[in-house]
Write a protein that holds these residues in place. Structure first.
Motif, PDB file in Angstrom:
ATOM      1  N   SER A  47      39.893  35.835  55.921  1.00 22.66           N
ATOM      2  CA  SER A  47      41.336  35.884  55.661  1.00 22.66           C
ATOM      3  C   SER A  47      41.692  35.114  54.390  1.00 22.66           C
ATOM      4  O   SER A  47      42.515  35.570  53.592  1.00 22.66           O
ATOM      5  N   THR A  48      41.067  33.967  54.178  1.00 21.22           N
ATOM      6  CA  THR A  48      41.292  33.190  52.957  1.00 21.22           C
ATOM      7  C   THR A  48      40.805  33.977  51.746  1.00 21.22           C
ATOM      8  O   THR A  48      41.482  34.049  50.714  1.00 21.22           O
ATOM      9  N   MET A  49      39.620  34.584  51.883  1.00 21.23           N
ATOM     10  CA  MET A  49      39.071  35.387  50.793  1.00 21.23           C
ATOM     11  C   MET A  49      40.005  36.538  50.456  1.00 21.23           C
ATOM     12  O   MET A  49      40.281  36.800  49.288  1.00 21.23           O
ATOM     13  N   SER A  50      40.512  37.209  51.478  1.00 22.00           N
ATOM     14  CA  SER A  50      41.413  38.342  51.254  1.00 22.00           C
ATOM     15  C   SER A  50      42.672  37.919  50.516  1.00 22.00           C
ATOM     16  O   SER A  50      43.168  38.655  49.655  1.00 22.00           O
ATOM     17  N   GLN A  51      43.204  36.739  50.837  1.00 17.90           N
ATOM     18  CA  GLN A  51      44.402  36.246  50.141  1.00 17.90           C
ATOM     19  C   GLN A  51      44.118  36.045  48.655  1.00 17.90           C
ATOM     20  O   GLN A  51      44.898  36.464  47.800  1.00 17.90           O
ATOM     21  N   HIS A  52      42.994  35.407  48.348  1.00 18.36           N
ATOM     22  CA  HIS A  52      42.652  35.161  46.945  1.00 18.36           C
ATOM     23  C   HIS A  52      42.376  36.472  46.210  1.00 18.36           C
ATOM     24  O   HIS A  52      42.781  36.636  45.055  1.00 18.36           O
ATOM     25  N   LEU A  53      41.691  37.375  46.867  1.00 18.16           N
ATOM     26  CA  LEU A  53      41.423  38.677  46.255  1.00 18.16           C
ATOM     27  C   LEU A  53      42.728  39.434  46.000  1.00 18.16           C
ATOM     28  O   LEU A  53      42.868  40.111  44.987  1.00 18.16           O
ATOM     29  N   GLY A  54      43.681  39.307  46.907  1.00 15.38           N
ATOM     30  CA  GLY A  54      44.986  39.944  46.722  1.00 15.38           C
ATOM     31  C   GLY A  54      45.705  39.416  45.492  1.00 15.38           C
ATOM     32  O   GLY A  54      46.299  40.186  44.729  1.00 15.38           O
ATOM     33  N   VAL A  55      45.644  38.110  45.275  1.00 14.51           N
ATOM     34  CA  VAL A  55      46.269  37.504  44.096  1.00 14.51           C
ATOM     35  C   VAL A  55      45.601  38.032  42.827  1.00 14.51           C
ATOM     36  O   VAL A  55      46.274  38.411  41.865  1.00 14.51           O
ATOM     37  N   LEU A  56      44.259  38.062  42.835  1.00 13.72           N
ATOM     38  CA  LEU A  56      43.526  38.560  41.664  1.00 13.72           C
ATOM     39  C   LEU A  56      43.805  40.040  41.418  1.00 13.72           C
ATOM     40  O   LEU A  56      43.914  40.479  40.272  1.00 13.72           O
ATOM     41  N   ARG A  57      43.933  40.787  42.498  1.00 15.24           N
ATOM     42  CA  ARG A  57      44.211  42.222  42.360  1.00 15.24           C
ATOM     43  C   ARG A  57      45.612  42.471  41.813  1.00 15.24           C
ATOM     44  O   ARG A  57      45.808  43.316  40.939  1.00 15.24           O
ATOM     45  N   MET A  58      46.586  41.715  42.301  1.00 15.74           N
ATOM     46  CA  MET A  58      47.967  41.862  41.815  1.00 15.74           C
ATOM     47  C   MET A  58      48.064  41.526  40.317  1.00 15.74           C
ATOM     48  O   MET A  58      48.870  42.103  39.598  1.00 15.74           O
ATOM     49  N   ALA A  59      47.216  40.609  39.871  1.00 19.92           N
ATOM     50  CA  ALA A  59      47.204  40.231  38.458  1.00 19.92           C
ATOM     51  C   ALA A  59      46.417  41.223  37.613  1.00 19.92           C
ATOM     52  O   ALA A  59      46.411  41.127  36.388  1.00 19.92           O
ATOM     53  N   GLY A  60      45.746  42.170  38.267  1.00 22.72           N
ATOM     54  CA  GLY A  60      44.982  43.173  37.534  1.00 22.72           C
ATOM     55  C   GLY A  60      43.615  42.702  37.073  1.00 22.72           C
ATOM     56  O   GLY A  60      42.993  43.352  36.233  1.00 22.72           O
ATOM     57  N   VAL A  61      43.144  41.595  37.618  1.00 20.30           N
ATOM     58  CA  VAL A  61      41.870  41.015  37.194  1.00 20.30           C
ATOM     59  C   VAL A  61      40.693  41.649  37.929  1.00 20.30           C
ATOM     60  O   VAL A  61      39.602  41.743  37.387  1.00 20.30           O
ATOM     61  N   VAL A  62      40.932  42.061  39.180  1.00 18.18           N
ATOM     62  CA  VAL A  62      39.903  42.758  39.950  1.00 18.18           C
ATOM     63  C   VAL A  62      40.471  44.079  40.452  1.00 18.18           C
ATOM     64  O   VAL A  62      41.683  44.257  40.553  1.00 18.18           O
ATOM     65  N   SER A  63      39.559  44.990  40.777  1.00 22.43           N
ATOM     66  CA  SER A  63      39.958  46.264  41.369  1.00 22.43           C
ATOM     67  C   SER A  63      39.256  46.383  42.717  1.00 22.43           C
ATOM     68  O   SER A  63      38.253  45.717  42.971  1.00 22.43           O
ATOM     69  N   ALA A  64      39.793  47.228  43.579  1.00 18.60           N
ATOM     70  CA  ALA A  64      39.241  47.399  44.916  1.00 18.60           C
ATOM     71  C   ALA A  64      39.116  48.878  45.234  1.00 18.60           C
ATOM     72  O   ALA A  64      39.937  49.689  44.806  1.00 18.60           O
ATOM     73  N   LYS A  65      38.070  49.205  45.994  1.00 15.36           N
ATOM     74  CA  LYS A  65      37.946  50.569  46.503  1.00 15.36           C
ATOM     75  C   LYS A  65      37.335  50.497  47.899  1.00 15.36           C
ATOM     76  O   LYS A  65      36.539  49.614  48.204  1.00 15.36           O
ATOM     77  N   ARG A  66      37.758  51.420  48.723  1.00 13.80           N
ATOM     78  CA  ARG A  66      37.275  51.459  50.097  1.00 13.80           C
ATOM     79  C   ARG A  66      35.963  52.233  50.137  1.00 13.80           C
ATOM     80  O   ARG A  66      35.814  53.279  49.528  1.00 13.80           O
ATOM     81  N   ASP A  67      35.006  51.678  50.879  1.00 16.34           N
ATOM     82  CA  ASP A  67      33.704  52.313  51.075  1.00 16.34           C
ATOM     83  C   ASP A  67      33.409  52.247  52.566  1.00 16.34           C
ATOM     84  O   ASP A  67      32.903  51.228  53.058  1.00 16.34           O
ATOM     85  N   GLY A  68      33.776  53.312  53.276  1.00 16.96           N
ATOM     86  CA  GLY A  68      33.637  53.290  54.731  1.00 16.96           C
ATOM     87  C   GLY A  68      34.592  52.270  55.312  1.00 16.96           C
ATOM     88  O   GLY A  68      35.784  52.294  55.046  1.00 16.96           O
ATOM     89  N   GLY A  69      34.051  51.314  56.065  1.00 18.58           N
ATOM     90  CA  GLY A  69      34.883  50.273  56.671  1.00 18.58           C
ATOM     91  C   GLY A  69      35.029  49.044  55.814  1.00 18.58           C
ATOM     92  O   GLY A  69      35.648  48.066  56.233  1.00 18.58           O
ATOM     93  N   SER A  70      34.472  49.040  54.632  1.00 19.91           N
ATOM     94  CA  SER A  70      34.517  47.866  53.754  1.00 19.91           C
ATOM     95  C   SER A  70      35.380  48.134  52.530  1.00 19.91           C
ATOM     96  O   SER A  70      35.533  49.265  52.095  1.00 19.91           O
ATOM     97  N   VAL A  71      35.905  47.048  51.990  1.00 21.28           N
ATOM     98  CA  VAL A  71      36.594  47.115  50.707  1.00 21.28           C
ATOM     99  C   VAL A  71      35.688  46.413  49.707  1.00 21.28           C
ATOM    100  O   VAL A  71      35.276  45.270  49.912  1.00 21.28           O
ATOM    101  N   ILE A  72      35.373  47.126  48.632  1.00 25.14           N
ATOM    102  CA  ILE A  72      34.476  46.615  47.606  1.00 25.14           C
ATOM    103  C   ILE A  72      35.315  46.203  46.399  1.00 25.14           C
ATOM    104  O   ILE A  72      36.143  46.979  45.917  1.00 25.14           O
ATOM    105  N   TYR A  73      35.079  44.989  45.921  1.00 28.19           N
ATOM    106  CA  TYR A  73      35.813  44.466  44.766  1.00 28.19           C
ATOM    107  C   TYR A  73      34.905  44.406  43.553  1.00 28.19           C
ATOM    108  O   TYR A  73      33.703  44.186  43.667  1.00 28.19           O
ATOM    109  N   ALA A  74      35.520  44.594  42.379  1.00 29.22           N
ATOM    110  CA  ALA A  74      34.807  44.526  41.107  1.00 29.22           C
ATOM    111  C   ALA A  74      35.754  43.956  40.061  1.00 29.22           C
ATOM    112  O   ALA A  74      36.976  43.994  40.224  1.00 29.22           O
TER     113      ALA A  74
END
Length: 115
Positions: A47-74
């Motif tokens: 949950s903590t990781m997801s919050q930080h990833l959300g902040v980075l994603r909103m800033a456009g620094v990382v992108s996310a894509k769904r792969d089955g049941g997982s969300v992959i970040y880059a």
């Protein structure tokens, strides 16, 4: 009224101004990872990781894509890795300057000639 460039830069640096977020970006330099892999590597709850990833994603620094049941970040762009590299080079210079000063401080004090 559009946001001034200096404000946008400040917002970006504020987004990057958390140790967990920097660690996430360092890990993603090696390639895309799932949330659970990132959480395990950084040793935080998902949950903590997801919050930080959300902040980075909103800033456009990382992108996310769904792969089955997982969300992959880059990383969203190579410039993110370049920015981290520039920060590392800057810190190297700052620390080198500080160690030079520290070495100077450790030398015996200057003694004036008798007289």
């Amino acid at each position: 009224m559009p946001i001034p460039l200096y404000q946008a830069k400040a917002d970006l640096f504020r987004t990057l101004g958390h140790p967990i977020r920097i660690r996430i970006l360092e890990l993603l330099q090696q390639g895309p990872l799932a949330v659970r892999e990132l959480a395990a590597a950084v040793e935080v709850e998902s949950s903590t990781m997801s919050q930080h990833l959300g902040v980075l994603r909103m800033a456009g620094v990382v992108s996310a894509k769904r792969d089955g049941g997982s969300v992959i970040y880059a990383l969203s762009a190579g410039e993110v890795a370049e920015l981290l590299g520039a920060a590392r080079r800057l810190l190297t210079e700052v620390i080198a300057d500080q160690s030079g000063l520290l070495a100077e401080l450790r030398q015996p004090p200057y003694e004036s000639p008798p007289g």
